[in-house]
Enzyme design. Structure first.
Site, PDB file in Angstrom:
ATOM      1  NE  ARG A  48      -3.645   2.509   0.758  1.00 23.54           N
ATOM      2  CZ  ARG A  48      -4.507   3.023  -0.118  1.00 23.54           C
ATOM      3  NH1 ARG A  48      -4.651   2.482  -1.323  1.00 23.54           N
ATOM      4  NH2 ARG A  48      -5.233   4.063   0.215  1.00 23.54           N
ATOM      5  CD  GLU A 106     -11.839 -24.891  25.627  1.00 22.31           C
ATOM      6  OE1 GLU A 106     -10.837 -25.121  26.317  1.00 22.31           O
ATOM      7  OE2 GLU A 106     -12.063 -25.434  24.539  1.00 22.31           O
TER       8      GLU A 106
HETATM    9  C1  LIG Z   1     -19.253 -19.943  20.316  1.00 23.17           C
HETATM   10  C2  LIG Z   1     -19.326 -20.559  21.669  1.00 23.17           C
HETATM   11  C3  LIG Z   1     -18.973 -21.881  21.841  1.00 23.17           C
HETATM   12  C4  LIG Z   1     -19.062 -22.490  23.083  1.00 23.17           C
HETATM   13  N1  LIG Z   1     -18.773 -23.818  23.221  1.00 23.17           N
HETATM   14  C5  LIG Z   1     -19.045 -24.449  24.390  1.00 23.17           C
HETATM   15  C6  LIG Z   1     -18.954 -25.870  24.509  1.00 23.17           C
HETATM   16  O1  LIG Z   1     -18.566 -26.569  23.550  1.00 23.17           O
HETATM   17  N2  LIG Z   1     -19.286 -26.456  25.679  1.00 23.17           N
HETATM   18  C7  LIG Z   1     -19.694 -25.735  26.764  1.00 23.17           C
HETATM   19  O2  LIG Z   1     -19.983 -26.319  27.777  1.00 23.17           O
HETATM   20  N3  LIG Z   1     -19.787 -24.384  26.682  1.00 23.17           N
HETATM   21  C8  LIG Z   1     -19.479 -23.727  25.539  1.00 23.17           C
HETATM   22  N4  LIG Z   1     -19.611 -22.355  25.441  1.00 23.17           N
HETATM   23  C9  LIG Z   1     -20.028 -21.607  26.617  1.00 23.17           C
HETATM   24  C10 LIG Z   1     -18.922 -20.727  27.180  1.00 23.17           C
HETATM   25  O3  LIG Z   1     -17.954 -21.498  27.820  1.00 23.17           O
HETATM   26  C11 LIG Z   1     -19.603 -19.706  28.115  1.00 23.17           C
HETATM   27  O4  LIG Z   1     -20.272 -18.797  27.293  1.00 23.17           O
HETATM   28  C12 LIG Z   1     -18.615 -19.000  29.015  1.00 23.17           C
HETATM   29  O5  LIG Z   1     -18.082 -19.871  29.960  1.00 23.17           O
HETATM   30  C13 LIG Z   1     -19.238 -17.798  29.720  1.00 23.17           C
HETATM   31  O6  LIG Z   1     -20.485 -18.092  30.280  1.00 23.17           O
HETATM   32  P1  LIG Z   1     -21.741 -17.141  29.987  1.00 23.17           P
HETATM   33  O7  LIG Z   1     -21.837 -16.962  28.547  1.00 23.17           O
HETATM   34  O8  LIG Z   1     -22.897 -17.672  30.687  1.00 23.17           O
HETATM   35  O9  LIG Z   1     -21.312 -15.741  30.621  1.00 23.17           O
HETATM   36  P2  LIG Z   1     -21.508 -15.276  32.119  1.00 23.17           P
HETATM   37  O10 LIG Z   1     -20.972 -16.304  33.032  1.00 23.17           O
HETATM   38  O11 LIG Z   1     -22.881 -14.805  32.312  1.00 23.17           O
HETATM   39  O12 LIG Z   1     -20.528 -14.039  32.161  1.00 23.17           O
HETATM   40  C14 LIG Z   1     -20.856 -12.735  31.684  1.00 23.17           C
HETATM   41  C15 LIG Z   1     -19.732 -11.788  32.043  1.00 23.17           C
HETATM   42  O13 LIG Z   1     -19.566 -11.706  33.455  1.00 23.17           O
HETATM   43  C16 LIG Z   1     -18.255 -12.018  33.840  1.00 23.17           C
HETATM   44  N5  LIG Z   1     -18.286 -12.733  35.108  1.00 23.17           N
HETATM   45  C17 LIG Z   1     -19.118 -13.751  35.489  1.00 23.17           C
HETATM   46  N6  LIG Z   1     -18.823 -14.137  36.732  1.00 23.17           N
HETATM   47  C18 LIG Z   1     -17.802 -13.349  37.163  1.00 23.17           C
HETATM   48  C19 LIG Z   1     -17.056 -13.259  38.370  1.00 23.17           C
HETATM   49  N7  LIG Z   1     -17.293 -14.084  39.399  1.00 23.17           N
HETATM   50  N8  LIG Z   1     -16.078 -12.327  38.445  1.00 23.17           N
HETATM   51  C20 LIG Z   1     -15.824 -11.507  37.411  1.00 23.17           C
HETATM   52  N9  LIG Z   1     -16.484 -11.556  36.249  1.00 23.17           N
HETATM   53  C21 LIG Z   1     -17.452 -12.458  36.123  1.00 23.17           C
HETATM   54  C22 LIG Z   1     -17.732 -12.899  32.715  1.00 23.17           C
HETATM   55  O14 LIG Z   1     -16.340 -12.879  32.652  1.00 23.17           O
HETATM   56  C23 LIG Z   1     -18.385 -12.241  31.499  1.00 23.17           C
HETATM   57  O15 LIG Z   1     -17.619 -11.133  31.130  1.00 23.17           O
HETATM   58  C24 LIG Z   1     -19.484 -21.728  24.208  1.00 23.17           C
HETATM   59  C25 LIG Z   1     -19.818 -20.387  24.034  1.00 23.17           C
HETATM   60  C26 LIG Z   1     -19.768 -19.807  22.796  1.00 23.17           C
HETATM   61  C27 LIG Z   1     -20.194 -18.385  22.654  1.00 23.17           C
END
Ligand SMILES: Cc1cc2nc3c(=O)[nH]c(=O)nc-3n(C[C@H](O)[C@H](O)[C@H](O)COP(=O)(O)OP(=O)(O)OC[C@H]3O[C@@H](n4cnc5c(N)ncnc54)[C@H](O)[C@@H]3O)c2cc1C
Lengths: 255, 378
Positions: B267, B362
Site C-alpha cells: 500500500r 472455555e
Molecule cells: C461460540 C461458543 C462456543 C461455546 N462452546 C461451548 C462448549 O462446547 N461447551 C460448553 O460447555 N460451553 C461452551 N460455550 C459456553 C462458554 O464457555 C460460556 O459462554 C462462558 O463460559 C461464559 O459463560 P456465559 O456466557 O454464561 O457468561 P456469564 O458467566 O454470564 O458471564 C458474563 C460476564 O460476566 C463475567 N463474570 C461472570 N462471573 C464473574 C465473576 N465471578 N467475576 C468476574 N467476572 C465475572 C464474565 O467474565 C463475562 O464477562 C461456548 C460459548 C460460545 C459463545
C-alpha cells in the site's frame, strides 16, 4: 503387480530468491521436497495398487541430501523406498540420472510399471523417463493425463498440444505423467507415523557396479541466472500520446 | 533438558496441515463466513487426515499426539480458519474426560466412535450455568442399571454435528459442585434433540447449538469416574484444553500479522509504502513480540502437560495472554489496513470477529484471572 515410482528430491522453488541486481539465484534458504509432478506419479501408482493390489517401490537418485526424503515419500503410500544418495550424483543430468535409475531398477528386479513425473520442477528437461525406458528396453508413454490397467495392458490418454491421443501398451512399460492425471492426496497423521516403520533400502554405486563415467553428466551447467521482469507503468496523455507510444515501443525494440 | 526441536514425522505433520489449510480451507473461508453453514466437505477431509482425533492414543487407533503437537497443528489450522480449528478443538476437549478418567471399556466405546469419523461435543454450559459451571441444573437420576438425564445445554460447540457427547449433570443440587457427575452419551439415544444454530459474530464455520435431554436413558457404565466427581473432571478437562484455545489464538495473530506485513509493503501513500513509516513499523514489531510471546506460553503449558507436571496456572495464563493478544493484534491489523480493513471484501475484519470468542469460551478471561490469582494467593 509391482510398480516403481520415480521421484526427484528437488529444491522448493518458492524458497528460491533471485537477486534483482546480479540475477544470482540464491538457494541458501531453500528446502528440499518431492518434485510436484512426481507426487502425481506416486499418487497414480497408489491408485493402481489400491484398485489392483500390488507393491509400490519409490525410487530416487541424487546428492547426499536425497537420503532425507524417504519418510516423506513413504507417508504418501509407497510400501518401500530405495535411493542412491552420493556426491557423484549431486550434479547429475538426465543422462546420468537415468543410468543410475536403470541400474537400481535392475537390482529391484521384475516390475510391471514404472511411473515418472513428466518433468522435474527445477530443470523440466522431460528426458529422464524416456531415457530410462530406453535403457530398460520397455515401451514409454509420455504426457499421460489419464491411465488405466486392464490385465496386462495399460491404456492411456496423452495430452498433446493439438489434441488428445489414446494409446495402449503391454506391460511392463514406463509412463510419464502430467499433473492433470490426479490430485495428489495429503498424507494423514497416521500415514506419517507409519512411514518410519516401512522398509528403506539405500543402494550405493558400488553395490550397483556403476562405473564413475556412467554417472558423469554429459552436459555441464556453466552458470545460472534468474529471470527478472522489469515492469514500468507509463501513462501517456494528450494529443500526441499515440505517436509518443509508438516511439517508446520502437525504442524498446517491440515494434 | 528443555528440548524444543521437532522430529522428522512432526515436521511432516506440520507440512501436511499447512498444505491442507492452504489448498482446502483458505479458498472456502469467505463463503463459509457469509453462509455460516457447517463445512462438512472440509471437515470430512480433515477427518480423513486424522485431525479430529489428535489426542486419541495409538492403542485405540489414533495418532496419539503430544499436547505440544496438538497445539502446533491447531495453530496451523487456525491460520486458515479459527472456526474449523474450534471444531477440532472441541473434539479434543470432549476426549480429555475420557482420557483422564475413562475405563478401558469406556475408552474403547468413545474412541471407536471418534475413529469411525464421528465428531464429539462437550456439554457443560447451561442457560443459568456459564462462568458458574457448578450451577448445572441438568439432572441425572439412577434407575436400576441406568441413568436418566433431563435438562438443557447451551452454546455447545459441535452440538448439532456430533455423534457423541460428554454431559455434565447433577444428582443432588443441594450438594453444589459435589453433586455433579459426568457421562458419555451417544447422539442417537432417544430423547436427545438439538436446538437452532447460533447466528454468531465470528467462528461462523463452527457449529454452536443448544442440546436438549428429555428422559435420555444411558447404561450405568457410561458414568465417567465416580458419582460426584463431575465438577473435578470438568475443571481438569478445561485446564488441559485451554492451551489449545491459546494455540488457535496464536494462529489468528500470526495470520493477521503476516497479512499486515504484506499489505503494508504494497500500500502506497504519500509516495512511499506505508511500512516506511516508523509508526507502522513499531505496530508490526509489537504485534510480532506479542504473538511470539503467546506462542511460547502456549508451548510451555503444553510441555508441562506432556511432562506430567502441574499446569493449571500456566494453562490459564497461556489462554488469557494468547486470546487477549489475538484481540489486540487483529484490531491492529484492521487499523493497518485502514478502510479496507473494515471492508468485508478483505479478510481482516473476520479475524477481528473470530478473535473475540477466544476471550470468552472455555472460561472467560475474567474467570482465568480469578483462577490465576487464586493460585498465586494460595
Ligand atoms: C461460540 C461458543 C462456543 C461455546 N462452546 C461451548 C462448549 O462446547 N461447551 C460448553 O460447555 N460451553 C461452551 N460455550 C459456553 C462458554 O464457555 C460460556 O459462554 C462462558 O463460559 C461464559 O459463560 P456465559 O456466557 O454464561 O457468561 P456469564 O458467566 O454470564 O458471564 C458474563 C460476564 O460476566 C463475567 N463474570 C461472570 N462471573 C464473574 C465473576 N465471578 N467475576 C468476574 N467476572 C465475572 C464474565 O467474565 C463475562 O464477562 C461456548 C460459548 C460460545 C459463545
Amino acid at each position: 503387480m509391482k510398480i516403481i515410482t520415480c521421484y526427484k528430491w528437488a529444491l522448493d522453488e518458492e524458497d528460491i530468491i533471485i537477486d534483482k541486481q546480479s540475477r544470482e539465484v540464491i538457494t541458501g534458504r531453500a528446502k528440499y521436497r518431492i518434485s510436484p509432478y512426481d507426487r502425481n506419479a506416486l499418487e497414480c501408482g497408489v491408485r493402481f495398487a489400491e484398485a489392483n493390489g500390488g507393491e509400490i517401490v519409490a525410487l530416487t537418485v541424487g546428492g547426499p541430501e536425497t537420503a532425507g526424503s524417504t519418510k516423506d515419500v513413504l507417508s504418501r503410500g509407497a510400501n518401500r523406498a530405495v535411493y542412491i544418495a552420493c556426491p557423484e550424483l549431486a550434479a547429475a543430468d538426465s543422462a546420468a540420472t537415468s543410468r543410475a535409475l536403470a541400474a537400481a531398477v535392475n537390482k529391484i528386479g521384475d516390475f510391471d510399471l514404472i511411473i515418472c513425473g513428466e518433468g522435474s520442477s527445477d530443470n523440466y528437461a522431460q528426458q529422464t523417463g524416456p531415457r530410462l525406458a530406453e535403457l530398460l528396453g520397455v515401451p514409454v508413454v509420455s504426457y499421460v493425463s489419464k491411465a488405466e490397467i486392464e490385465g496386462n495392458m495399460l491404456r492411456a490418454e496423452r495430452k498433446l498440444e493439438d489434441g488428445m491421443e489414446a494409446v495402449e501398451t503391454p506391460l511392463p512399460a514406463l509412463i510419464t505423467v502430467l499433473p492433470d492425471i490426479n490430485e495428489a492426496r495429503i498424507p494423514s497423521l497416521k500415514q506419517i507415523l507409519a512411514a518410519g516403520r516401512k522398509p528403506v533400502d539405500p543402494f550405493t554405486i558400488e553395490d550397483l557396479n556403476l562405473p564413475a563415467d556412467m554417472i558423469k553428466p554429459l552436459s555441464a551447467r556453466l552458470s545460472t541466472q534468474g529471470a527478472v521482469t522489469d515492469r514500468r507503468c507509463v501513462v501517456l496523455q494528450g494529443d500526441g500520446a499515440a505517436i509518443e507510444l509508438v516511439g517508446i515501443l520502437k525504442s524498446e525494440g517491440i515494434c | 533438558m528443555y528440548d524444543m526441536s521437532l522430529t522428522e514425522e512432526e515436521n511432516l505433520m506440520i507440512q501436511s496441515v499447512k498444505e491442507f489449510t492452504q489448498t482446502t480451507i483458505a479458498p472456502a473461508v469467505k463463503e463459509i463466513d457469509i453462509s455460516g453453514e457447517f463445512p462438512w466437505d472440509i471437515v470430512n477431509k480433515l477427518i480423513d487426515l486424522g485431525l479430529h482425533a489428535m489426542p486419541v492414543p495409538a492403542e485405540y487407533g489414533g495418532p496419539g499426539l503430544s499436547s505440544v503437537m496438538s497445539a502446533i497443528l491447531a495453530e496451523e489450522l487456525a491460520k486458515g480458519c479459527p472456526g474449523i480449528a474450534t471444531t477440532v478443538g472441541a473434539n479434543g476437549l470432549t476426549s480429555y474426560p475420557i482420557l483422564l478418567t475413562g475405563t478401558e471399556a469406556q475408552k474403547k466405546l468413545y474412541f471407536d466412535l471418534l475413529m469411525s469419523g464421528k465428531l464429539a461435543a462437550f456439554c457443560l454450559t447451561e442457560p443459568n450455568a456459564g462462568s458458574d459451571a457448578g450451577a448445572v441444573a441438568t439432572t441425572a437420576v439412577k434407575e436400576g442399571g441406568e441413568y436418566v438425564l433431563n435438562g438443557q445445554k447451551t452454546f455447545i460447540t459441535n452440538g448439532g454435528v456430533a455423534g457423541v457427547y460428554t454431559v455434565f449433570a447433577t444428582q443432588d443440587k443441594s450438594k453444589g459442585i459435589k453433586g455433579l457427575s459426568a457421562f458419555i452419551v451417544e447422539r442417537d439415544r432417544p430423547g436427545i434433540s438439538v436446538g437452532k444454530e447460533e447466528n454468531k459474530m465470528g467462528i461462523r464455520a463452527s457449529n454452536t447449538t443448544d442440546v436438549f435431554l428429555e428422559n435420555v436413558r444411558i447404561p450405568a457404565d457410561h458414568l465417567l469416574g465416580k458419582e460426584g466427581e463431575g465438577f473435578k473432571i470438568a475443571m481438569q478437562t478445561l485446564d488441559k484444553a485451554r492451551p489449545i484455545v491459546g494455540a488457535i489464538s496464536v494462529g489468528l495473530s500470526q495470520a493477521a500479522l503476516d497479512a499486515s506485513i504484506k499489505y503494508s509493503k504494497e500500500r502506497q501513500q504519500f509516495g512511499k509504502p506505508i511500512c516506511a513509516n516508523q509508526a507502522l513499523q513499531f505496530m508490526l514489531a509489537d504485534m510480532a513480540i506479542q504473538t511470539e510471546a503467546a506462542r511460547w506460553l502456549v508451548h510451555r503449558a503444553c510441555y508441562l502437560i506432556d511432562a506430567g507436571l502441574p499446569y493449571g496456572k500456566e494453562s490459564a495464563i497461556a489462554k488469557t495472554f494468547a486470546s487477549d493478544t489475538a484481540m489486540k493484534v487483529t484490531t491492529d491489523a484492521v487499523q493497518i489496513f485502514g478502510g479496507y480493513g473494515y471492508s468485508r471484501d478483505y479478510p481482516i475484519e473476520k479475524m477481528m470477529r473470530d478473535a473475540k470468542i477466544m476471550q470468552i469460551f472455555e472460561g472467560t478471561n475474567q474467570v482465568q484471572r480469578m483462577v490465576i490469582a487464586g493460585q498465586l494467593l494460595r
